[in-house]
Design an enzyme around this catalytic site. Structure first.
Site, PDB file in Angstrom:
ATOM      1  N   GLU A  94      -0.040  -1.786   6.970  1.00 49.32           N
ATOM      2  CA  GLU A  94       0.991  -1.221   7.456  1.00 49.32           C
ATOM      3  C   GLU A  94       0.841   0.084   8.133  1.00 49.32           C
ATOM      4  O   GLU A  94       0.352   0.885   6.932  1.00 49.32           O
ATOM      5  CB  GLU A  94       2.277  -1.443   6.492  1.00 49.32           C
ATOM      6  CG  GLU A  94       3.580  -0.756   7.298  1.00 49.32           C
ATOM      7  CD  GLU A  94       4.762  -0.675   6.374  1.00 49.32           C
ATOM      8  OE1 GLU A  94       4.897  -1.289   5.343  1.00 49.32           O
ATOM      9  OE2 GLU A  94       5.717  -0.170   6.761  1.00 49.32           O
ATOM     10  N   ASP A 129       6.863   7.097  15.459  1.00 48.10           N
ATOM     11  CA  ASP A 129       7.488   8.149  16.143  1.00 48.10           C
ATOM     12  C   ASP A 129       7.452   8.010  17.804  1.00 48.10           C
ATOM     13  O   ASP A 129       6.442   7.752  18.182  1.00 48.10           O
ATOM     14  CB  ASP A 129       6.988   9.741  15.947  1.00 48.10           C
ATOM     15  CG  ASP A 129       6.960   9.708  14.356  1.00 48.10           C
ATOM     16  OD1 ASP A 129       7.838   9.779  13.783  1.00 48.10           O
ATOM     17  OD2 ASP A 129       5.891  10.321  13.596  1.00 48.10           O
ATOM     18  N   LYS A 161       9.659  13.107  24.727  1.00 49.72           N
ATOM     19  CA  LYS A 161       9.193  13.900  26.089  1.00 49.72           C
ATOM     20  C   LYS A 161       8.055  13.567  26.707  1.00 49.72           C
ATOM     21  O   LYS A 161       7.160  13.025  25.973  1.00 49.72           O
ATOM     22  CB  LYS A 161       8.933  15.248  25.674  1.00 49.72           C
ATOM     23  CG  LYS A 161      10.084  16.120  25.107  1.00 49.72           C
ATOM     24  CD  LYS A 161      10.168  17.460  24.822  1.00 49.72           C
ATOM     25  CE  LYS A 161      11.460  17.946  24.208  1.00 49.72           C
ATOM     26  NZ  LYS A 161      10.914  19.131  23.172  1.00 49.72           N
ATOM     27  N   ASP A 176      13.512   1.556  17.556  1.00 47.66           N
ATOM     28  CA  ASP A 176      14.771   1.778  17.881  1.00 47.66           C
ATOM     29  C   ASP A 176      14.950   2.558  19.277  1.00 47.66           C
ATOM     30  O   ASP A 176      16.062   3.053  19.320  1.00 47.66           O
ATOM     31  CB  ASP A 176      15.702   2.119  16.562  1.00 47.66           C
ATOM     32  CG  ASP A 176      15.428   3.701  16.367  1.00 47.66           C
ATOM     33  OD1 ASP A 176      14.375   4.215  16.971  1.00 47.66           O
ATOM     34  OD2 ASP A 176      16.179   4.256  15.606  1.00 47.66           O
ATOM     35  N   THR A 196      15.781   0.120   6.553  1.00 50.60           N
ATOM     36  CA  THR A 196      14.997   1.424   5.763  1.00 50.60           C
ATOM     37  C   THR A 196      16.087   2.561   6.066  1.00 50.60           C
ATOM     38  O   THR A 196      16.953   2.362   6.785  1.00 50.60           O
ATOM     39  CB  THR A 196      13.934   1.826   6.412  1.00 50.60           C
ATOM     40  OG1 THR A 196      13.971   2.259   7.716  1.00 50.60           O
ATOM     41  CG2 THR A 196      12.845   0.635   5.960  1.00 50.60           C
ATOM     42  N   LYS A 197      16.015   3.661   5.400  1.00 54.03           N
ATOM     43  CA  LYS A 197      16.982   4.744   5.501  1.00 54.03           C
ATOM     44  C   LYS A 197      16.793   5.355   7.109  1.00 54.03           C
ATOM     45  O   LYS A 197      17.792   5.418   7.765  1.00 54.03           O
ATOM     46  CB  LYS A 197      16.276   5.842   4.513  1.00 54.03           C
ATOM     47  CG  LYS A 197      17.277   6.998   4.547  1.00 54.03           C
ATOM     48  CD  LYS A 197      16.773   7.811   3.136  1.00 54.03           C
ATOM     49  CE  LYS A 197      16.785   9.252   3.817  1.00 54.03           C
ATOM     50  NZ  LYS A 197      15.899  10.085   2.954  1.00 54.03           N
ATOM     51  N   GLU A 246      15.998   3.548   9.639  1.00 55.02           N
ATOM     52  CA  GLU A 246      16.541   2.455  10.619  1.00 55.02           C
ATOM     53  C   GLU A 246      17.922   2.325  10.373  1.00 55.02           C
ATOM     54  O   GLU A 246      18.831   2.286  11.389  1.00 55.02           O
ATOM     55  CB  GLU A 246      16.047   1.020  10.285  1.00 55.02           C
ATOM     56  CG  GLU A 246      16.634   0.132  11.180  1.00 55.02           C
ATOM     57  CD  GLU A 246      15.858  -1.263  10.737  1.00 55.02           C
ATOM     58  OE1 GLU A 246      14.921  -1.438  10.090  1.00 55.02           O
ATOM     59  OE2 GLU A 246      16.492  -2.305  11.493  1.00 55.02           O
TER      60      GLU A 246
HETATM   61  C1  LIG Z   1       9.640   7.614  11.960  1.00 46.05           C
HETATM   62  S1  LIG Z   1       8.887   7.155  10.507  1.00 46.05           S
HETATM   63  C2  LIG Z   1       9.064   5.249  10.112  1.00 46.05           C
HETATM   64  C3  LIG Z   1       8.756   5.308   8.717  1.00 46.05           C
HETATM   65  C4  LIG Z   1       8.952   3.666   8.246  1.00 46.05           C
HETATM   66  N1  LIG Z   1       7.905   2.829   8.899  1.00 46.05           N
HETATM   67  C5  LIG Z   1      10.484   3.484   8.374  1.00 46.05           C
HETATM   68  O1  LIG Z   1      10.415   2.414   9.220  1.00 46.05           O
HETATM   69  O2  LIG Z   1      11.190   3.926   7.589  1.00 46.05           O
HETATM   70  C6  LIG Z   1       7.264   7.267  11.271  1.00 46.05           C
HETATM   71  C7  LIG Z   1       6.168   7.338  10.084  1.00 46.05           C
HETATM   72  O3  LIG Z   1       4.818   7.163  10.637  1.00 46.05           O
HETATM   73  C8  LIG Z   1       3.913   8.173  10.179  1.00 46.05           C
HETATM   74  N2  LIG Z   1       2.806   8.290  11.043  1.00 46.05           N
HETATM   75  C9  LIG Z   1       2.927   8.671  12.230  1.00 46.05           C
HETATM   76  N3  LIG Z   1       1.851   8.641  12.977  1.00 46.05           N
HETATM   77  C10 LIG Z   1       1.016   7.972  12.069  1.00 46.05           C
HETATM   78  C11 LIG Z   1      -0.514   7.749  12.215  1.00 46.05           C
HETATM   79  N4  LIG Z   1      -1.201   7.849  13.247  1.00 46.05           N
HETATM   80  N5  LIG Z   1      -1.293   7.414  10.810  1.00 46.05           N
HETATM   81  C12 LIG Z   1      -0.376   7.051   9.818  1.00 46.05           C
HETATM   82  N6  LIG Z   1       1.022   7.420   9.765  1.00 46.05           N
HETATM   83  C13 LIG Z   1       1.648   7.912  10.834  1.00 46.05           C
HETATM   84  C14 LIG Z   1       4.792   9.393   9.935  1.00 46.05           C
HETATM   85  O4  LIG Z   1       4.468  10.203   9.032  1.00 46.05           O
HETATM   86  C15 LIG Z   1       6.114   8.749   9.556  1.00 46.05           C
HETATM   87  O5  LIG Z   1       6.327   8.638   8.137  1.00 46.05           O
END
Ligand SMILES: C[S@@+](CC[C@H](N)C(=O)[O-])C[C@H]1O[C@@H](n2cnc3c(N)ncnc32)[C@H](O)[C@@H]1O
Length: 246
Positions: free
Chosen positions: A74, A149, A153, A185, A224-225, A227
Site C-alpha cells: 500500500e 494527494d 493546480k 475523491d 478513513t478519517k 475519506e
Molecule cells: C491524502 S493522504 C491519504 C492517506 C490514506 N491513504 C487515507 O486514505 O487516509 C496521502 C498520503 O500519501 C502519502 N504519500 C504521498 N506521496 C507518497 C509517496 N510518493 N510515497 C509514499 N507516501 C506518499 C502522504 O504522506 C499522505 O500520508
C-alpha cells in the site's frame, strides 16, 4: 550529497537523518511532524521489528513475515486506518505499508501492537523509490493507492504520484493477474488516473465494484478519517481496478 552517496546504516538501510527520508524535490506534501512520547517509545522499541527505512536492498518477504503468503503493497498509507482494518480482515494476506510521514507510520505501529497484527510491515520512504529498489519484479499480488494527494493546480500535476511512469512501475511489480486498487475523491485527478492507467498496455481495467471476479484479495475499504472529510463535503469517491495482463 545525492541519494546514491547517502550514508548507510550497518544493516544497509538509510539512517534516520538521511536526506532520502526528507527529499527536497517532493512528489508529496511533506509534513515532518513529531511523535508523542508514547509513540516515540514504541518507535524506538518496535520499529526495527515491524519497519525499515528505504534502502537499496531488495526485500525478502518470506524472511520479513516468516511465511509465504500473497503480498500487497500500500503506497501512502497515511495514519494506517485502512491498512490495519483490511489486514485484520484478511490474515491470510501480508501487507507492506509505504509512507513518508513518520507520525502516520507511528500510528500504524501502535495499531499493529495493540491489535497484535502479524501480517503488516512498514517501509518509510517514497513509494516510487521503494518499488524501484526494494520490490522484486512480478512479485506482488496487489498494490493499493488510496486517496493520493491530488495536486489540483495544473503546474503541480507533475508531482502527482500516479503518472504514466508510476503505472508502468507498479505493473512491473505485480505478478501476472495481480491487481492495482486505487481510490480518489478528487474528480479531476480521477479523470487523469483513468486515462493514464488505461494507457498502460500491461494493465487491463476491471469493473471497480466486482473486479470481474479477478481480484485475489478483499476490496472492502473502511472509511478513513481523510475519506470521511470528503464524504462530508459530498465529494464522490471514484475507485479503479487494473489487473496485470498474463
Ligand atoms: C491524502 S493522504 C491519504 C492517506 C490514506 N491513504 C487515507 O486514505 O487516509 C496521502 C498520503 O500519501 C502519502 N504519500 C504521498 N506521496 C507518497 C509517496 N510518493 N510515497 C509514499 N507516501 C506518499 C502522504 O504522506 C499522505 O500520508
Amino acid at each position: 550529497m545525492n541519494q546514491s552517496e547517502s550514508p548507510r546504516s550497518a544493516d544497509g538501510s538509510t539512517p534516520d537523518h538521511d536526506p532520502r527520508l526528507f527529499p527536497r524535490v517532493t512528489a508529496y506534501r511533506f509534513r515532518r511532524g513529531t511523535l508523542r512520547p508514547g509513540q516515540q517509545r514504541n518507535w524506538e522499541e518496535h520499529w526495527p521489528t515491524y519497519g525499515r527505512n528505504v534502502a537499496d536492498e531488495v526485500i525478502d518477504p518470506q524472511a520479513m513475515f516468516g511465511r509465504v503468503a500473497p503480498l500487497i503493497v500500500e503506497i501512502g498509507s497515511g495514519t494506517g486506518t485502512s491498512t490495519a482494518a483490511m489486514a485484520a480482515e484478511e490474515p491470510e494476506v501480508d501487507v507492506i505499508a509505504v509512507e513518508v510521514y513518520q507520525p502516520g507510520l507511528a500510528q500504524l505501529l501502535g495499531m499493529i501492537l495493540r491489535e497484535g497484527l502479524e501480517n503488516v510491515r512498514m517501509i518509510r520512504g517514497d513509494g516510487v523509490d521503494v518499488l524501484t529498489n526494494m520490490i522484486t519484479p512480478a512479485s506482488l499480488t496487489g498494490v493499493r493507492v488510496f486517496f493520493p494527494d491530488p495536486w489540483p493546480k495544473a503546474r503541480h500535476h507533475k508531482r502527482r504520484l500516479l503518472q504514466s511512469g508510476t503505472f508502468a512501475l507498479i505493473s512491473s511489480r505485480l505478478r501476472p493477474g495481480g491487481v492495482l486498487h486505487v481510490a480518489t475523491d478528487h474528480a479531476d485527478y480521477a479523470d487523469w488516473i483513468a486515462e493514464t492507467g488505461d494507457a498502460e498496455p500491461s494493465l487491463e481495467r476491471l469493473d471497480a465494484t466486482t473486479g470481474d471476479g479477478h481480484v485475489p484479495f478483499s476490496l472492502k475499504r473502511p472509511v478513513t478519517k481523510f475519506e470521511g472529510k470528503g464524504l462530508q463535503e459530498e465529494r464522490a469517491i471514484n475507485e479503479f481496478l487494473w489487473r496485470r495482463r498474463d
